[in-house]
Design a protein around this motif. Structure first.
Motif, PDB file in Angstrom:
ATOM      1  N   GLY A 117      -2.862  11.281  -5.032  1.00 10.34           N
ATOM      2  CA  GLY A 117      -2.434  10.057  -5.698  1.00 10.34           C
ATOM      3  C   GLY A 117      -0.960   9.779  -5.494  1.00 10.34           C
ATOM      4  N   THR A 118      -0.145  10.841  -5.528  1.00  9.83           N
ATOM      5  CA  THR A 118       1.289  10.678  -5.317  1.00  9.83           C
ATOM      6  C   THR A 118       1.582  10.181  -3.910  1.00  9.83           C
ATOM      7  N   GLU A 119       0.884  10.758  -2.930  1.00  9.14           N
ATOM      8  CA  GLU A 119       1.076  10.316  -1.545  1.00  9.14           C
ATOM      9  C   GLU A 119       0.648   8.858  -1.370  1.00  9.14           C
ATOM     10  N   ALA A 120      -0.441   8.465  -2.043  1.00 11.02           N
ATOM     11  CA  ALA A 120      -0.902   7.087  -1.943  1.00 11.02           C
ATOM     12  C   ALA A 120       0.129   6.117  -2.514  1.00 11.02           C
ATOM     13  N   LEU A 121       0.761   6.510  -3.625  1.00 15.63           N
ATOM     14  CA  LEU A 121       1.783   5.656  -4.231  1.00 15.63           C
ATOM     15  C   LEU A 121       3.022   5.520  -3.352  1.00 15.63           C
ATOM     16  N   SER A 122       3.300   6.540  -2.558  1.00 10.52           N
ATOM     17  CA  SER A 122       4.499   6.528  -1.718  1.00 10.52           C
ATOM     18  C   SER A 122       4.269   5.866  -0.367  1.00 10.52           C
ATOM     19  N   THR A 123       3.025   5.507  -0.053  1.00 12.07           N
ATOM     20  CA  THR A 123       2.730   4.878   1.229  1.00 12.07           C
ATOM     21  C   THR A 123       3.205   3.433   1.226  1.00 12.07           C
ATOM     22  N   PRO A 124       4.025   3.033   2.187  1.00 11.07           N
ATOM     23  CA  PRO A 124       4.495   1.641   2.246  1.00 11.07           C
ATOM     24  C   PRO A 124       3.329   0.677   2.417  1.00 11.07           C
ATOM     25  N   PRO A 125       3.436  -0.522   1.851  1.00  7.62           N
ATOM     26  CA  PRO A 125       2.335  -1.490   1.984  1.00  7.62           C
ATOM     27  C   PRO A 125       2.109  -1.879   3.440  1.00  7.62           C
ATOM     28  N   GLN A 126       0.839  -1.957   3.838  1.00 10.84           N
ATOM     29  CA  GLN A 126       0.485  -2.336   5.204  1.00 10.84           C
ATOM     30  C   GLN A 126       0.215  -3.843   5.229  1.00 10.84           C
ATOM     31  N   VAL A 127       1.282  -4.621   5.338  1.00  9.19           N
ATOM     32  CA  VAL A 127       1.180  -6.080   5.215  1.00  9.19           C
ATOM     33  C   VAL A 127       0.338  -6.683   6.329  1.00  9.19           C
ATOM     34  N   TRP A 128       0.194  -5.975   7.448  1.00  7.04           N
ATOM     35  CA  TRP A 128      -0.605  -6.505   8.550  1.00  7.04           C
ATOM     36  C   TRP A 128      -2.100  -6.488   8.240  1.00  7.04           C
ATOM     37  N   LEU A 129      -2.490  -5.866   7.107  1.00  5.37           N
ATOM     38  CA  LEU A 129      -3.890  -5.847   6.687  1.00  5.37           C
ATOM     39  C   LEU A 129      -4.178  -6.862   5.583  1.00  5.37           C
ATOM     40  N   ASP A 130      -3.158  -7.650   5.214  1.00  7.94           N
ATOM     41  CA  ASP A 130      -3.317  -8.573   4.094  1.00  7.94           C
ATOM     42  C   ASP A 130      -4.134  -9.812   4.444  1.00  7.94           C
ATOM     43  N   SER A 131      -4.354 -10.046   5.723  1.00  3.70           N
ATOM     44  CA  SER A 131      -5.108 -11.233   6.123  1.00  3.70           C
ATOM     45  C   SER A 131      -6.032 -10.900   7.281  1.00  3.70           C
ATOM     46  N   LEU A 132      -6.881 -11.847   7.619  1.00  2.00           N
ATOM     47  CA  LEU A 132      -7.768 -11.705   8.772  1.00  2.00           C
ATOM     48  C   LEU A 132      -7.236 -12.548   9.924  1.00  2.00           C
TER      49      LEU A 132
END
Length: 495
Positions: A117-132
């Motif tokens: 969970g800690t590693e997941a919180l520290s992962t930067p957002p992958q903005v390239w997955l926000d759209s199709l």
């Protein structure tokens, strides 16, 4: 105004032991629920008679509470619509108070979460997955899926659903579906398996997680292609497996380098037919090397055959599993890329001695996959629709790949170097040395482009970054426009 049915009304809390009158408790409960947003504007509230019956109290306190709430503007009565939450809550009710709620007070010793969970919180957002947007990797041509045929098959089984269709299923999957998969894999991929060795899973990601749990203990080392599939990194990392990055070249994973770095690894994760993401195909000599190592060391090989159906320069390459004579290979595949991702169906072919272990671990996870879609896909395969769809998609993706390669060469020839364009649904465009591919991907995302940075696939920092450009779900017009936008994104970063 859109009304919310009263069937979704939250339970009303009353404490009959308190000296506070019931009408006052009801009034305060409704007011707090409205102010907090638990009850929304336009939502119907139960009639006074229905609420009194539900709470097993007299109707009088309910009437009194409703009258007070209406007088203060929290409730409104509309002819023919009953009583609803007011469209506009009184201003004073929404003003912040200085008294902190108990739930807002942070405890002296905060609850802990796991390492995962800690590693997941520290992962930067992958903005390239926000759209199709254009170039989203792993996305098939959804607009070309035979929806009419699929709908008929779904209706066929839903019109009079059988008891088997609606009840609990086998953790290994629906047997006729497993038989269809085994037949297909034997003919198309030279996989040697009995239907009893086929497990149906909710996509290859679950297959990877099951492999991590069944085959390895925390701390066990496993060879990982570098660069390699990020989903595999997540699956093995979350299981505590120690990943040993092994470089790849045009012939696949460098087995000799694996022997040098960790000869006693408990396993290896491979994408031999179409290396993810570089696109190379493992040579015959490397296949022999890795199988000899697995046989000698007693190690497992996890073969991820994620999109081998789409090969353009030559005939599809047979699976590594078909060459295995020691039952060391666990073979994974998915229907997400050849049909549609929301289907959530994949498969794992496991050696006979592992069937019981995989079945037990799967049962503890989520029991079984949707029987309805398994039944429907069985018909889809048996009636020939699957084979026809694959042929159409192979031709379509070949065209889209060609358009993308030509567009890159004409518009970005001096900025991007294309590799891995011989198969699959994506290619890699290498950036010049020194350019941050994640920065490029973020800028491209702002311009409507869904391009994954190559560094997301790397366990060790490498000399050149790049972009993974999917063309499966992007038509030729969008490809041309997408390359122009990508050029604009690169120009912005160059200023």
């Amino acid at each position: 105004m859109k009304f919310v049915p009263t069937s979704f009304f939250p339970p009303v809390a009353l404490d009959l032991t308190k000296r506070i009158p019931m009408y006052r408790q009801l009034y305060e409960w409704f007011r707090d629920a409205i102010v907090s947003g638990q009850l929304r504007p336009g939502q119907r509230v139960p009639s006074t008679r229905a609420l009194a019956a539900e709470l097993n109290i007299s109707r009088v306190p309910v009437l009194n509470a409703y009258e007070q709430l209406q007088a203060e503007g929290y409730l409104q009565t509309l002819v023919g619509s009953g009583t609803t939450i007011s469209e506009s809550v009184p201003d004073h009710a929404t003003r912040p108070t200085t008294t902190a709620r108990k739930s807002d007070v942070r405890p002296k010793s905060a609850n802990r979460i796991s390492r995962i969970g800690t590693e997941a919180l520290s992962t930067p957002p992958q903005v390239w997955l926000d759209s199709l947007g254009p170039f989203r990797s792993s996305l098939p041509a959804l607009e070309h899926f035979p929806n009419r045929i699929w709908s008929k098959l779904v209706s066929r089984h839903l019109s009079v659903p059988s008891r088997q269709l609606m009840a609990y299923g086998d953790p290994m999957g629906y047997m006729p579906f497993r038989e269809a998969i085994a037949e297909y894999l034997g003919a198309a991929r030279a996989v040697r398996c009995d239907p009893r060795e086929v497990m149906v899973v909710t996509g290859s990601q679950q297959g990877l997680q099951l492999c991590a749990k069944v085959l390895f203990n925390p701390g066990d080392p496993i060879w990982m292609e570098d660069p390699g599939y990020p989903g595999a990194h997540q699956a093995f990392s979350s299981a505590g497996v120690r990943m040993i990055p092994i470089p790849v070249d045009h012939e696949g994973i460098l087995v000799k380098e694996g022997l040098r770095r960790c000869p006693a690894a408990n396993g290896a994760y491979l994408t031999p037919s179409h290396q993810y993401p570089t696109g190379s195909t493992m040579s015959a000599s490397r296949r022999v090397e890795i199988l000899q190592w697995a046989a000698k060391s007693g190690s497992w090989i996890i073969e991820d055959d994620y999109d081998s159906e789409f090969r353009f320069e030559s005939r599809p390459i047979g699976a590594l599993q078909g060459l295995d004579t020691r039952s060391s290979v666990i073979y994974l595949g998915t229907f997400s890329k050849v049909l549609f991702p929301a289907l959530r169906l994949g498969y794992v072919v496991v050696p006979p001695r592992l069937v019981q272990a995989f079945s037990a671990v799967r049962d503890a996870a989520d029991i079984f996959s949707s029987t309805l879609y398994q039944v429907v896909l069985t018909d889809f395969i048996r009636e020939g629709h699957f084979a026809r769809h694959l042929r159409r998609m192979r031709t379509l993706y070949m065209e889209r790949r060609s358009v993308l390669v030509d567009a890159i060469h004409s518009q970005l020839g001096g900025m991007l170097e294309v590799i891995g364009a011989e198969a699959g649904m994506h290619l890699v465009a290498l950036l010049p040395p020194g350019i941050d591919d994640r920065q490029v991907a973020r800028q491209a995302a702002q311009d409507g482009i869904s391009a994954m940075p190559l560094s997301m696939c790397q366990l060790t920092k490498q000399a050149r970054g790049g972009l993974i450009l999917g063309y499966g779900g992007t038509d030729t017009t969008e490809i041309q426009d997408g390359v122009r936008k990508l050029r604009a994104s690169l120009d912005k970063l160059a200023k």
